[in-house]
Motif scaffolding. Sequence first.
Motif, PDB file in Angstrom:
ATOM      1  N   ILE A 146      -3.511   5.192   2.982  1.00 51.47           N
ATOM      2  CA  ILE A 146      -3.916   4.066   4.862  1.00 51.47           C
ATOM      3  C   ILE A 146      -5.181   3.254   4.518  1.00 51.47           C
ATOM      4  O   ILE A 146      -4.964   2.223   5.388  1.00 51.47           O
ATOM      5  CB  ILE A 146      -4.056   5.452   5.675  1.00 51.47           C
ATOM      6  CG1 ILE A 146      -2.510   6.050   5.716  1.00 51.47           C
ATOM      7  CG2 ILE A 146      -4.367   5.267   6.801  1.00 51.47           C
ATOM      8  CD1 ILE A 146      -1.429   4.932   6.822  1.00 51.47           C
ATOM      9  N   LEU A 147      -6.355   4.244   3.932  1.00 53.11           N
ATOM     10  CA  LEU A 147      -8.083   3.075   4.296  1.00 53.11           C
ATOM     11  C   LEU A 147      -7.235   1.972   3.413  1.00 53.11           C
ATOM     12  O   LEU A 147      -8.574   1.602   3.313  1.00 53.11           O
ATOM     13  CB  LEU A 147      -8.484   4.201   3.114  1.00 53.11           C
ATOM     14  CG  LEU A 147     -10.052   4.005   3.474  1.00 53.11           C
ATOM     15  CD1 LEU A 147     -10.153   3.523   5.435  1.00 53.11           C
ATOM     16  CD2 LEU A 147     -11.085   5.179   3.228  1.00 53.11           C
ATOM     17  N   GLY A 148      -7.375   2.355   2.074  1.00 50.88           N
ATOM     18  CA  GLY A 148      -6.687   0.715   0.767  1.00 50.88           C
ATOM     19  C   GLY A 148      -5.591   0.210   2.223  1.00 50.88           C
ATOM     20  O   GLY A 148      -6.545  -1.582   2.353  1.00 50.88           O
TER      21      GLY A 148
ATOM     22  N   VAL B 140      -6.025  -0.575   5.504  1.00 46.91           N
ATOM     23  CA  VAL B 140      -6.912  -1.079   6.759  1.00 46.91           C
ATOM     24  C   VAL B 140      -8.151  -1.940   5.809  1.00 46.91           C
ATOM     25  O   VAL B 140      -8.168  -2.602   6.579  1.00 46.91           O
ATOM     26  CB  VAL B 140      -7.363  -0.228   7.308  1.00 46.91           C
ATOM     27  CG1 VAL B 140      -8.683  -0.310   7.797  1.00 46.91           C
ATOM     28  CG2 VAL B 140      -6.396   0.736   7.822  1.00 46.91           C
ATOM     29  N   ASP B 141      -8.461  -1.833   5.006  1.00 46.64           N
ATOM     30  CA  ASP B 141      -9.538  -3.170   4.026  1.00 46.64           C
ATOM     31  C   ASP B 141      -8.447  -3.903   3.533  1.00 46.64           C
ATOM     32  O   ASP B 141      -8.851  -5.096   3.946  1.00 46.64           O
ATOM     33  CB  ASP B 141      -9.751  -2.224   3.157  1.00 46.64           C
ATOM     34  CG  ASP B 141     -10.813  -1.142   3.122  1.00 46.64           C
ATOM     35  OD1 ASP B 141     -11.476  -0.954   3.831  1.00 46.64           O
ATOM     36  OD2 ASP B 141     -10.711  -0.128   2.162  1.00 46.64           O
ATOM     37  N   ALA B 142      -7.083  -4.369   3.113  1.00 51.66           N
ATOM     38  CA  ALA B 142      -6.981  -5.068   3.123  1.00 51.66           C
ATOM     39  C   ALA B 142      -5.979  -5.404   4.507  1.00 51.66           C
ATOM     40  O   ALA B 142      -6.250  -7.446   4.113  1.00 51.66           O
ATOM     41  CB  ALA B 142      -5.187  -4.502   2.315  1.00 51.66           C
ATOM     42  N   VAL B 143      -5.578  -5.659   5.724  1.00 49.12           N
ATOM     43  CA  VAL B 143      -5.670  -6.497   6.781  1.00 49.12           C
ATOM     44  C   VAL B 143      -6.894  -6.852   7.029  1.00 49.12           C
ATOM     45  O   VAL B 143      -6.714  -8.306   8.301  1.00 49.12           O
ATOM     46  CB  VAL B 143      -4.358  -5.601   7.608  1.00 49.12           C
ATOM     47  CG1 VAL B 143      -2.920  -5.377   7.452  1.00 49.12           C
ATOM     48  CG2 VAL B 143      -5.280  -4.283   8.379  1.00 49.12           C
ATOM     49  N   ALA B 144      -8.038  -6.663   7.087  1.00 47.12           N
ATOM     50  CA  ALA B 144      -9.361  -6.364   7.101  1.00 47.12           C
ATOM     51  C   ALA B 144      -9.424  -7.546   7.012  1.00 47.12           C
ATOM     52  O   ALA B 144     -10.217  -8.773   7.533  1.00 47.12           O
ATOM     53  CB  ALA B 144     -10.233  -6.133   7.339  1.00 47.12           C
TER      54      ALA B 144
ATOM     55  N   ALA C  28       1.045  -1.434   0.023  1.00 50.34           N
ATOM     56  CA  ALA C  28       0.223  -0.203  -0.449  1.00 50.34           C
ATOM     57  C   ALA C  28       0.973   1.340  -0.019  1.00 50.34           C
ATOM     58  O   ALA C  28       0.471   2.076  -0.177  1.00 50.34           O
ATOM     59  CB  ALA C  28      -1.156   0.081   1.020  1.00 50.34           C
ATOM     60  N   GLY C  29       2.205   1.392   0.041  1.00 52.78           N
ATOM     61  CA  GLY C  29       3.263   2.568   0.283  1.00 52.78           C
ATOM     62  C   GLY C  29       3.166   2.992   1.416  1.00 52.78           C
ATOM     63  O   GLY C  29       3.331   4.602   1.395  1.00 52.78           O
TER      64      GLY C  29
ATOM     65  N   GLU D 273     -12.311  14.783   4.401  1.00 52.83           N
ATOM     66  CA  GLU D 273     -12.005  15.621   2.861  1.00 52.83           C
ATOM     67  C   GLU D 273     -10.544  15.028   2.169  1.00 52.83           C
ATOM     68  O   GLU D 273     -10.533  15.499   0.727  1.00 52.83           O
ATOM     69  CB  GLU D 273     -11.306  16.802   4.063  1.00 52.83           C
ATOM     70  CG  GLU D 273     -12.744  17.494   4.549  1.00 52.83           C
ATOM     71  CD  GLU D 273     -11.475  18.775   5.147  1.00 52.83           C
ATOM     72  OE1 GLU D 273     -10.965  19.220   5.274  1.00 52.83           O
ATOM     73  OE2 GLU D 273     -12.405  19.816   5.201  1.00 52.83           O
ATOM     74  N   GLN D 274      -9.920  14.191   2.316  1.00 56.00           N
ATOM     75  CA  GLN D 274      -9.023  13.404   1.245  1.00 56.00           C
ATOM     76  C   GLN D 274      -9.119  12.833   0.565  1.00 56.00           C
ATOM     77  O   GLN D 274      -9.007  12.469  -0.612  1.00 56.00           O
ATOM     78  CB  GLN D 274      -7.555  13.168   1.870  1.00 56.00           C
ATOM     79  CG  GLN D 274      -6.205  13.195   0.967  1.00 56.00           C
ATOM     80  CD  GLN D 274      -4.920  13.077   1.702  1.00 56.00           C
ATOM     81  OE1 GLN D 274      -4.602  12.283   1.980  1.00 56.00           O
ATOM     82  NE2 GLN D 274      -4.337  14.346   2.617  1.00 56.00           N
ATOM     83  N   ILE D 275     -10.209  12.063   0.656  1.00 57.54           N
ATOM     84  CA  ILE D 275     -10.170  10.781  -0.031  1.00 57.54           C
ATOM     85  C   ILE D 275     -11.312  10.888  -0.928  1.00 57.54           C
ATOM     86  O   ILE D 275     -12.670  11.145  -0.661  1.00 57.54           O
ATOM     87  CB  ILE D 275     -10.692   9.310   1.093  1.00 57.54           C
ATOM     88  CG1 ILE D 275     -12.156   9.810   2.202  1.00 57.54           C
ATOM     89  CG2 ILE D 275      -9.396   9.366   1.495  1.00 57.54           C
ATOM     90  CD1 ILE D 275     -12.185   8.738   2.793  1.00 57.54           C
TER      91      ILE D 275
END
Length: 694
Positions: free
Chosen positions: A580-582, A584-588, A551-552, A655-657
Amino acid sequence: MLLLSGIACIAVTGLVADRSGSQSLRTSIFDQLTTLRESKKSDVERYFREIERQFVALSQAPATIDGMVAFTSGYNALQGQEKPPPELMSFCEKDFLPQVANLVEGDLTASSCLPSDPLAIRLQTDYIAHNPYPADDRQKLLSAGTGTSYDIAHQRYHPFLTRAAEASNLSDIMLVDARTGTVVYTIYKGIDFGSNVVEGPLAHSGIGRAVASALRDGTADGSVVLEDFSAYLPSLLAPAAFVAVPVIRDGQVLGILVAEVSKDDIDKVMTSGGRWEQVGLGKTGEAFLVGPDRRMRSGSRFQQESPESYYAALSEVGISNADIERIRRFDSAVLNQPDDSRAADEALAGHSGTDVLEDYRGVDVLASWAPIDVLGTRWAILAKMDVSEALAPVSEFRSRVIQVAAAAAAVLTIVSLLAAGAFTHPIREVLAGVNQLAAGDEETRIPVKGSDEFSELGRAFNSMADEIAARSDKIAQKTDEYEALLRNVFPEIIAERIRIGDESVAEAVKNVAVAVVNIEGLNALISDAARDTLKSINELISDFDEAALAAGVEKIYAFGETYIVACGLSTPRLDGARRILGFVDAVADIADRHGRSWNIPLALKAGIALGDVEVGLVGRQRTVYSMWGVTMLTARRIVFDADANSARVTKAVLEQIPEADAFVEEESVSINPAETVATWQRPIGTTPAATAAT
C-alpha cells in the motif's frame, strides 16, 4: 402357450431392465463418487499448496529472520535457573500430568513435563508459571516484565508472528535454533517451550522429526517439509501434524520455522463444512483421508452426526476399547480410527479404483479410492456410500416392474392371445427408451414405423426427448452465462455466494491494509474552461489504476477527489502495508507529473490503516461492492489530518513495514468521542519534485 410366452416376455423384459438399471445406477454412483473424490483431492492439494506458499513467504520475511536472531541471542543471554519454582511444579503435577495419565502406559513423573536445562526453566518460569493468563490464553502475554533482551524481542516480534498464525489459520508457530535444536519461541507457550527437539525427549516426536527433516532436506532450497499426524505430548497427546522450513540469511541456516497444521481445516475440506447431502453424498456417503499407518487423517461423518451409533458400530466390528476411548477423548477420528480396507491398501500403494467392499463399520459400501501426495507425504483418499442407499432406486424400480408385469399379465389374460405378440415388441422398445432417458441418455430415440397407437406413443416419446434435450442445453448455456457474468462483475468469493443463493452477501476479512487517498487541486482543473476536464481526470485515474495493478493492491472506490485501495482482500498478504505504501508513493509521483504537465499544483494526502474489514454488496436497486468496518473508518478519518504530500499511518501499519524509522509520530486522531488512535507521518513520492512539495 402364447399367453405363457407373453408373460415370459414381460418377465424377461423386467429382469433385463432390472439388471440394466442396477448396473447403470451402480456405474453412475461410482462416477459420482470418483468425481467427488477428485474434487476433494484437488481441494486438499490446493490447501497444502497455499500453506506451503504462505509458510515460505513467512520464513523469508525480514521480521521472521530478525526475530529468529533476536530470540536465539536473547535465549542464550538469559540467566539460568537451576530449580523449577513451585508454580511451575504445580502446573506440571496438577494441571498437565492428570490429563495424560490415562492415555499412556506406566507412570508419568514431573520430569516428563519439566525441562532440565536452566535456561529453559527460566523461560517457562517467566512465560508459563508467572503468566497471569489462563492456559488457553497464554499467547496474550506480550511481556514478562523482566527487561531481558529476550523479553524485549518477545514484545517486538510476538504480535507479528501471532498475526501470521491467525492469517494462515495455523494452530501454533515455533522457532527452533538450528545450532542447538532448542525451541526458543512458541506462540502458545506449552511444555515444548525451551525444550531441545534434536536431543531431548521430544526428538522422536512429530516436531523433532519435522525439524530433523527440515535440517536434512530443506536447507538446499528452503523448501517446506510436512511431518504426518502423530500423538504429541505437549498437546496432551492430541493428534498433531507439523510443517517446517529453514530460516536462512546470506546462505546460513539460522533456525527452523515450525507450525502445527490445523486438523479442523482439513476436516472442513473433506466434509464440505458438514454439507454432505448438498454435495451429493446423500445420508450415508462421506469422503476421508487415511495415512500410511492405516488410520484416518480426517474426521468420520458418523462420529460427527450420530456418535453413539458410531461407537456401537466400531465396537461390533472389533475396534479396541482404547481406540474408541481416544476418539471420545479428542472428539475426532483422526489418528484414532483404523481403516484396514482394501481400498486404503491399494490407494497407499499408488493405485486408484472403485468396487463394492466392507467399510470400517462393517457395512457394504460403494467406494472410490486414489492416492494423494502432499508435501512428500502419501495418504489415501476415499469416497463411499452405503449400498443400501446407493441402490435403493433399484429396489423401487424392481417393485414397479413387477407391478407393470402383473398388470400386463392380467390384460393378456383378457385380450386375445393373438394380440400378445403385437404388444410385446413396441412395449419393450418404449421401456428401453424410458430407461435410457431416465439414466441420462438424452440422445436416445425410439424407431417409429406405421401409424398405429404404438407409433404415436413412440413419436410422443421422441418429441418429449427432443424437448428435454433442448431444455437441458438451454439451461446449461444460461447457467454458464450467468456464472461468467457474476465472476466478471464481482470478486470470486462474492460471486460464488450469489450463485448459491445467499441473500446477505458479506464477508469479514482479516489483516487487510486500506489506503484512502485525497487529491487536492482538482478544482483548478475543473475551472479551466480551455481544458477537456473529463479526459484529463480519466488520464489521471487510469494511471492510478495501473499503479494499483503494479503494486498488487485492489481498487475499491474512485469518486471525485477520493481514491481508495486495499491489499489482502482476495489473497492474504503478509506485506500488505508495504505494498500500500509503495502504491501511495507511486501515485504521488503520478500526480506530481500530471500537475506539472497541466501547470496546476496537485497534492496528495493518504491515510493508511491495517486490520479487519467487512466487504459485500450494498443496496437492492443498484447493488455496489463496498467495504466498511473500523479499519476503513480509521483510514478515512486520519487522511484529513495528514499534511499535503504526506501519508498518515496507524501503529499496526508501522509495525509491518521495514522502513518505520522514516516516520515521525504525530498527534493522536479522534475516531469517535470515545476512541483515539496514535498516528505517524512521512512524506510520499520518490521524485525530487514530489517530495520537495512537502
